[in-house]
Scaffold this motif. Structure first.
Motif, mmCIF file in Angstrom:
data_model
loop_
_atom_site.group_PDB
_atom_site.id
_atom_site.type_symbol
_atom_site.label_atom_id
_atom_site.label_comp_id
_atom_site.label_asym_id
_atom_site.label_seq_id
_atom_site.Cartn_x
_atom_site.Cartn_y
_atom_site.Cartn_z
ATOM 1 N N ALA A 197 18.435 0.027 69.094
ATOM 2 C CA ALA A 197 18.480 -0.714 67.835
ATOM 3 C C ALA A 197 17.644 -0.026 66.757
ATOM 4 O O ALA A 197 16.658 0.651 67.050
ATOM 5 C CB ALA A 197 17.961 -2.127 68.048
ATOM 6 N N LEU A 198 18.069 -0.216 65.512
ATOM 7 C CA LEU A 198 17.235 0.150 64.378
ATOM 8 C C LEU A 198 16.310 -1.031 64.175
ATOM 9 O O LEU A 198 16.758 -2.134 63.884
ATOM 10 C CB LEU A 198 18.080 0.400 63.127
ATOM 11 N N VAL A 218 12.690 3.411 65.215
ATOM 12 C CA VAL A 218 13.491 3.348 66.437
ATOM 13 C C VAL A 218 12.589 3.684 67.615
ATOM 14 O O VAL A 218 11.602 4.400 67.479
ATOM 15 C CB VAL A 218 14.709 4.306 66.400
ATOM 16 N N SER A 219 12.939 3.173 68.759
ATOM 17 C CA SER A 219 12.197 3.492 69.973
ATOM 18 C C SER A 219 12.301 4.985 70.243
ATOM 19 O O SER A 219 13.381 5.573 70.150
ATOM 20 C CB SER A 219 12.796 2.708 71.146
ATOM 21 N N ARG A 220 11.186 5.602 70.577
ATOM 22 C CA ARG A 220 11.195 7.039 70.893
ATOM 23 C C ARG A 220 12.188 7.356 72.012
ATOM 24 O O ARG A 220 12.846 8.382 71.996
ATOM 25 C CB ARG A 220 9.798 7.503 71.306
ATOM 26 N N ASP A 221 12.283 6.431 72.977
ATOM 27 C CA ASP A 221 13.175 6.650 74.123
ATOM 28 C C ASP A 221 14.643 6.640 73.737
ATOM 29 O O ASP A 221 15.470 7.156 74.474
ATOM 30 C CB ASP A 221 12.936 5.580 75.193
ATOM 31 N N LYS A 235 -0.043 3.614 70.889
ATOM 32 C CA LYS A 235 0.025 2.453 70.001
ATOM 33 C C LYS A 235 1.400 2.341 69.322
ATOM 34 O O LYS A 235 1.895 1.251 69.101
ATOM 35 C CB LYS A 235 -1.071 2.559 68.945
ATOM 36 N N HIS A 236 1.966 3.463 68.983
ATOM 37 C CA HIS A 236 3.240 3.494 68.256
ATOM 38 C C HIS A 236 4.336 4.031 69.173
ATOM 39 O O HIS A 236 4.434 5.232 69.372
ATOM 40 C CB HIS A 236 3.133 4.367 67.004
ATOM 41 N N HIS A 237 5.159 3.148 69.679
ATOM 42 C CA HIS A 237 6.254 3.534 70.577
ATOM 43 C C HIS A 237 7.527 3.801 69.799
ATOM 44 O O HIS A 237 8.616 3.759 70.349
ATOM 45 C CB HIS A 237 6.473 2.447 71.633
ATOM 46 N N TRP A 238 7.382 4.063 68.518
ATOM 47 C CA TRP A 238 8.523 4.267 67.636
ATOM 48 C C TRP A 238 8.343 5.537 66.817
ATOM 49 O O TRP A 238 7.252 6.078 66.719
ATOM 50 C CB TRP A 238 8.709 3.067 66.706
ATOM 51 N N ILE A 239 9.440 5.966 66.235
ATOM 52 C CA ILE A 239 9.444 7.057 65.264
ATOM 53 C C ILE A 239 10.321 6.586 64.104
ATOM 54 O O ILE A 239 11.311 5.879 64.315
ATOM 55 C CB ILE A 239 9.959 8.374 65.889
#
Length: 129
Positions: free
Chosen positions: A18-19, A43-46, A86-90
């Protein structure tokens, strides 16, 4: 699945998830980096796959973040917090998506640093930082 690329197509990406949060960042650094303000989606890094990563350059704009751009055409693509615990997003520039995103901006951030040549009148929440 969301797909996107830089202007010349040398760097491409796909997002399988998801965005998440979307915002428009008006800080001085984002304005200088993009030429206006940065509209982006977290977005999730994964969920992110990057193709042509050899065509990406990264600028460490602070001790906390790096910014990814195409080294061939200069397109602003990624906002990457370095504290991955801490940040699991990019963050990905919304303008780089090739496919419809089906999303809308959620808020404006760092409006205290916005340019003097425009007004924010869309009714979205505005945060000074």
């Amino acid at each position: 699945m969301y797909k996107g690329s830089c202007l010349c197509g040398a760097a491409k990406f796909e997002v399988s998830g998801a965005l998440e949060t979307t915002d428009a960042c008006h800080c001085n650094q984002c304005r200088k980096w993009t030429g206006h303000f940065l509209a982006s989606a977290e977005v999730s890094r994964d969920s992110l796959s990057i193709y042509g990563s050899e065509n990406l350059s990264w600028h460490h704009s602070s001790e906390k973040v790096r910014r990814g751009f195409c080294s061939k055409c200069g397109s602003s693509l990624f906002f990457d917090p370095l504290d991955t615990d801490k940040h699991h997003w990019i963050g990905i520039s919304l303008g780089a998506f090739d496919t419809p995103t089906g999303t809308n901006l959620g808020q404006h951030i760092f409006v205290a640093e916005k340019g003097d040549y425009y007004e924010i009148t869309d009714g979205l929440p505005q945060n000074d930082h």
